[in-house]
Scaffold this active site. Sequence first.
Site, PDB file in Angstrom:
ATOM      1  N   HIS A   1     -11.842  -6.383   0.261  1.00 43.89           N
ATOM      2  CA  HIS A   1     -11.065  -5.854  -0.782  1.00 43.89           C
ATOM      3  C   HIS A   1     -11.858  -5.199  -1.847  1.00 43.89           C
ATOM      4  CE1 HIS A   1      -8.056  -7.501  -4.521  1.00 43.89           C
ATOM      5  NE2 HIS A   1      -8.102  -6.078  -4.281  1.00 43.89           N
TER       6      HIS A   1
ATOM      7  N   GLU B   1      -8.081  -4.188   1.645  1.00 43.64           N
ATOM      8  CA  GLU B   1      -7.351  -4.784   0.649  1.00 43.64           C
ATOM      9  C   GLU B   1      -7.527  -3.745  -0.699  1.00 43.64           C
ATOM     10  OE1 GLU B   1      -7.598  -8.867  -0.490  1.00 43.64           O
ATOM     11  OE2 GLU B   1      -7.286  -9.258   1.633  1.00 43.64           O
TER      12      GLU B   1
ATOM     13  N   HIS C   1      -4.626 -16.606   2.270  1.00 41.64           N
ATOM     14  CA  HIS C   1      -4.699 -16.649   1.093  1.00 41.64           C
ATOM     15  C   HIS C   1      -5.169 -18.245   1.003  1.00 41.64           C
ATOM     16  CE1 HIS C   1      -6.099 -16.565  -3.261  1.00 41.64           C
ATOM     17  NE2 HIS C   1      -5.980 -15.416  -3.172  1.00 41.64           N
TER      18      HIS C   1
HETATM   19  N1  PXP Z   1      -5.038 -12.417   2.161  1.00 41.12           N
HETATM   20  C1  PXP Z   1      -4.919 -11.553   0.993  1.00 41.12           C
HETATM   21  C2  PXP Z   1      -3.991 -10.457   1.028  1.00 41.12           C
HETATM   22  C3  PXP Z   1      -6.050 -11.749  -0.259  1.00 41.12           C
HETATM   23  O1  PXP Z   1      -5.902 -11.043  -1.289  1.00 41.12           O
HETATM   24  C4  PXP Z   1      -6.976 -12.629   0.356  1.00 41.12           C
HETATM   25  C5  PXP Z   1      -8.214 -12.866  -0.790  1.00 41.12           C
HETATM   26  O2  PXP Z   1      -8.831 -11.714  -0.912  1.00 41.12           O
HETATM   27  C6  PXP Z   1      -7.074 -13.092   1.265  1.00 41.12           C
HETATM   28  C7  PXP Z   1      -6.019 -13.332   2.349  1.00 41.12           C
HETATM   29  C8  PXP Z   1      -8.067 -14.485   1.907  1.00 41.12           C
HETATM   30  O3  PXP Z   1      -7.985 -15.433   0.901  1.00 41.12           O
HETATM   31  P1  PXP Z   1      -9.249 -16.465   0.890  1.00 41.12           P
HETATM   32  O4  PXP Z   1     -10.443 -15.808   0.468  1.00 41.12           O
HETATM   33  O5  PXP Z   1      -8.561 -17.563  -0.137  1.00 41.12           O
HETATM   34  O6  PXP Z   1      -9.162 -17.067   2.179  1.00 41.12           O
END
Ligand code: PXP
Length: 244
Positions: free
Chosen positions: A46, A73, A193
Amino acid sequence: MSRPLRLGVNIDHVATIRNARGGVFPDPVRAARLAEAAGADGITAHLREDRRHISDLDITRLVCDLALPLNLEMAATGEMLAIALRHKPHAACIVPEKREERTTEGGLDVIGNRAALEPVVGRLGDAGVRVSLFVEPVPAHLEAARAHGAPVDDLHTGAYCEAEGAAREAELARLVAAAAAAEDLGLECHAGHGLTYDTVGPVAAVGTVVELNIGHFLVGEAIFVGLEASIRRMRALMDEARGA
Ligand code: PXP
């Protein structure tokens, strides 16, 4: 019908640790290579407006040096669109972004934000980038994602992961219903997430979800067992839940 389930490893928080000291260690690209060796199918990163973890140089290196597909992202801003069009990653996941938030707190406002989202989805799609929209598990949001032209939805699993007991079951039911709605709409369904060893199984068991993106927990667990081992265990739990 159950489909193969991909694991996208999010390496943002390797960069968070690096940036705590402002140097070059630990290197997110090295983490991405390790993730590949441990069974990841893709890398997610991201690039935030404030560059709090992943940097522009990280994105350049991930695109140039990695064999695995990169899922970028990004917020739906002019700056991020220009960067994505310059690099043309395999995929882009559009997320909401607030400077003051600690992490991505909710799904996109897909219903109220059409004017901003539709052109970004269109320009990325025209450039050959697979576009997903990060949404709450709500059927109306999936319909909106499809109406904006996105071929993929990415379901926010944060509320499910944070809930406990009956509330978690209710959140899981929302995810299952949303995945079914995505299937009916012809959307490819991803999710992620906040997923951990404890929460990944029921989401991985949803046969129409074809990709999970997981980061923070894997990097945290790596402190104790190493990154390769944390990813391998997550991969094994996903496969077990999927009956693979
Ligand atoms: N998917 C998306 C769209 C996200 O924004 C994030 C966090 O950047 C994740 C997955 C991964 O989340 P986590 O780091 O909590 O596993």
